[in-house]
Design a protein around this motif. Structure first.
Motif, PDB file in Angstrom:
ATOM      1  N   GLY A  22       0.727  -1.218   0.117  1.00 34.48           N
ATOM      2  CA  GLY A  22       0.090   0.140  -0.010  1.00 34.48           C
ATOM      3  C   GLY A  22       0.926   1.278   0.057  1.00 34.48           C
ATOM      4  N   HIS A  23       1.692   1.207   0.744  1.00 33.44           N
ATOM      5  CA  HIS A  23       2.856   2.444   0.844  1.00 33.44           C
ATOM      6  C   HIS A  23       3.421   2.503  -0.398  1.00 33.44           C
TER       7      HIS A  23
ATOM      8  N   PHE B  87      -2.825 -14.810   1.281  1.00 32.67           N
ATOM      9  CA  PHE B  87      -2.655 -13.575   0.862  1.00 32.67           C
ATOM     10  C   PHE B  87      -3.946 -12.772   0.886  1.00 32.67           C
ATOM     11  N   ALA B  88      -5.169 -13.445   0.440  1.00 35.77           N
ATOM     12  CA  ALA B  88      -6.449 -12.803   0.820  1.00 35.77           C
ATOM     13  C   ALA B  88      -6.811 -12.345   2.059  1.00 35.77           C
ATOM     14  N   VAL B  89      -6.611 -13.210   3.204  1.00 35.69           N
ATOM     15  CA  VAL B  89      -6.746 -12.777   4.256  1.00 35.69           C
ATOM     16  C   VAL B  89      -5.900 -11.543   5.006  1.00 35.69           C
ATOM     17  N   ASN B  90      -4.827 -11.415   4.385  1.00 38.99           N
ATOM     18  CA  ASN B  90      -3.799 -10.446   4.818  1.00 38.99           C
ATOM     19  C   ASN B  90      -4.022  -9.273   3.800  1.00 38.99           C
ATOM     20  N   PHE B  91      -4.848  -9.286   2.750  1.00 37.14           N
ATOM     21  CA  PHE B  91      -4.961  -8.067   1.980  1.00 37.14           C
ATOM     22  C   PHE B  91      -5.149  -6.958   2.302  1.00 37.14           C
ATOM     23  N   ARG B  92      -5.874  -6.639   3.475  1.00 33.01           N
ATOM     24  CA  ARG B  92      -6.343  -5.689   4.214  1.00 33.01           C
ATOM     25  C   ARG B  92      -5.041  -4.627   4.728  1.00 33.01           C
ATOM     26  N   HIS B  93      -3.916  -5.335   4.667  1.00 33.21           N
ATOM     27  CA  HIS B  93      -2.814  -4.736   5.262  1.00 33.21           C
ATOM     28  C   HIS B  93      -2.390  -3.873   4.068  1.00 33.21           C
ATOM     29  N   GLY B 115       9.399  -1.900   9.981  1.00 33.90           N
ATOM     30  CA  GLY B 115       7.966  -1.294  10.773  1.00 33.90           C
ATOM     31  C   GLY B 115       6.742  -1.860   9.878  1.00 33.90           C
ATOM     32  N   TYR B 116       6.812  -2.048   8.630  1.00 39.92           N
ATOM     33  CA  TYR B 116       5.751  -2.806   7.846  1.00 39.92           C
ATOM     34  C   TYR B 116       5.904  -4.161   8.231  1.00 39.92           C
ATOM     35  N   PHE B 117       6.820  -4.791   8.487  1.00 42.71           N
ATOM     36  CA  PHE B 117       6.944  -6.335   8.851  1.00 42.71           C
ATOM     37  C   PHE B 117       5.834  -6.641  10.133  1.00 42.71           C
ATOM     38  N   VAL B 118       5.998  -5.694  11.182  1.00 40.35           N
ATOM     39  CA  VAL B 118       5.166  -6.001  12.459  1.00 40.35           C
ATOM     40  C   VAL B 118       4.037  -5.046  12.399  1.00 40.35           C
ATOM     41  N   LEU B 119       3.505  -4.896  11.126  1.00 44.37           N
ATOM     42  CA  LEU B 119       2.282  -4.070  11.052  1.00 44.37           C
ATOM     43  C   LEU B 119       0.912  -4.978  10.916  1.00 44.37           C
ATOM     44  N   THR B 120       0.041  -4.805  12.239  1.00 45.20           N
ATOM     45  CA  THR B 120      -1.040  -5.761  12.295  1.00 45.20           C
ATOM     46  C   THR B 120      -2.536  -4.764  12.732  1.00 45.20           C
ATOM     47  N   ASP B 121      -3.524  -5.356  12.593  1.00 45.88           N
ATOM     48  CA  ASP B 121      -4.479  -4.795  12.925  1.00 45.88           C
ATOM     49  C   ASP B 121      -4.504  -3.835  14.166  1.00 45.88           C
ATOM     50  N   PRO B 122      -4.190  -4.041  15.432  1.00 46.35           N
ATOM     51  CA  PRO B 122      -3.971  -3.453  16.600  1.00 46.35           C
ATOM     52  C   PRO B 122      -3.328  -2.289  16.446  1.00 46.35           C
TER      53      PRO B 122
END
Lengths: 98, 244
Positions: A22-23, B87-93, B115-122
């Motif tokens: 995205g970024h 991939f589909a489940v994680n596509f929201r990232h 930083g992007y590697f540890v990017l999660t919903d919370p």
């Protein structure tokens, strides 16, 4: 490597692509259109709602009570008290309802 | 002193920032740990070794996608379909990363990559909340949250794989419903945003329709796309929050 490890490897690559993708795509544009900006601002509520909705639909009285309590708690309190009280309500509810 | 436990020295407040981020992750760790244990236990049940289960948490680090993955492992599905489902489940990232990209782009590249590697919903939600308050996102704060949650997720998955069969009654402990409660709380905390209610209603309905028709991994992407598309089509607000 076993098939399982290969699946984990490619699953990890695919997942990392979603996390940087995205970024990387968006940073190609110098100006962000107001509509895109508004759309991005709507992302958190939109995505998190889709994670919650099916769980709410398939839930029962104990879960709904916990969510109702969470909704009321959100008017006055932060995340941690909201979460702890709602979880306690859920566990108590499940003891009663089963 | 706690400062010597943390490697950053470029900024005097780095240790404080790291700790502040770590503290914010604690309720999430409490909420996520049952899922980490559950994941580990289910992974072993579906034929993964303890090492493979832990590796999956270590490399993919996405709870829902890992659950879907091991569910498919158990059904002997084509490998590429399993990868596609993850991939589909994680596509929201993609949406999260696009939304916070401007805030993280002031960091050095290696910090962004990490930083992007540890990017999660919370973590995404916390970044948005901090950004909402008009505050700058410091790398130590971000990684304090992200790394703490990541390390505990990996360790707890391993423990779950080891001892998974010993959990007496996961249902009575409410384990399966803790994350929905957590995400529900986060959704409610966004209610001051423009278009919040229409977005929640449209995304909710669209995700339920997708859930019933297309099936599980896709309801997240489809439902979210519906809510975001709605906002993109609505008139853009110029001034205050409730002007048109």
């Amino acid at each position: 490597m076993s098939t399982t490890v290969w699946i984990i490897f490619w699953g990890a690559v695919a997942t990392y692509l979603t996390r940087i993708g995205g970024h990387l795509v968006l940073s190609r544009f110098e100006h962000v259109h107001p509509r895109v900006e508004a759309a991005l601002n709507a992302v958190p509520a939109a995505v998190l709602t889709t994670i919650v909705a099916p769980a709410v639909l398939t839930a029962g009285p104990a879960e709904w009570t916990a969510l109702l309590v969470a909704g009321l708690m959100s008017l006055r309190f932060g995340m941690l008290p909201l979460f702890l009280v709602s979880a306690a309500v859920l566990i108590a509810g499940r003891q009663l309802v089963g | 002193m706690t400062a010597d436990a943390i490697p950053q020295e470029d900024e005097p407040t780095a240790a404080t920032e790291f700790w502040a981020g770590a503290k914010l992750s604690f309720p999430v760790i409490v909420a996520a740990s049952p899922f980490a244990f559950l994941f580990g236990a289910m992974a072993v049940k579906n034929g993964l070794s303890v090492f493979e289960a832990t590796l999956m948490s270590f490399a993919i680090y996405g709870g829902a996608s890992q659950m879907v993955g091991i569910d498919l492992f158990g059904q002997h599905i084509e490998p590429w379909l399993i990868v596609l489902s993850i991939f589909a489940v994680n596509f929201r990232h993609v949406l999260y990363s696009a939304a916070i990209g401007r805030k993280l782009s002031v960091w050095p590249t290696i910090q962004q990559a990490l930083g992007y590697f540890v990017l999660t919903d919370p973590l995404y939600a916390e970044v948005e909340r901090k950004g909402e308050a008009g505050r700058h996102i410091a790398f130590p704060w971000y990684i304090g949250f992200g790394a703490t949650l990541y390390v505990s997720w990996v360790i707890q998955s391993g423990i779950g794989a080891y001892f998974g069969n010993l959990i007496p009654d996961p249902h009575a402990l409410g384990m399966d419903f803790l994350l929905p409660i957590y995400f529900f709380g986060i959704v409610l905390s966004f209610r001051a945003r423009p278009n919040w209610l229409p977005v929640v209603i449209v995304s909710g309905i669209a995700s339920l329709i997708a859930y019933k028709t297309v099936g599980s991994p896709w309801h997240v992407s489809i439902g979210a796309a519906a809510g975001v598309a709605l906002v993109a089509l609505l008139p853009v607000r110029q001034g205050g929050e409730f002007e048109r």
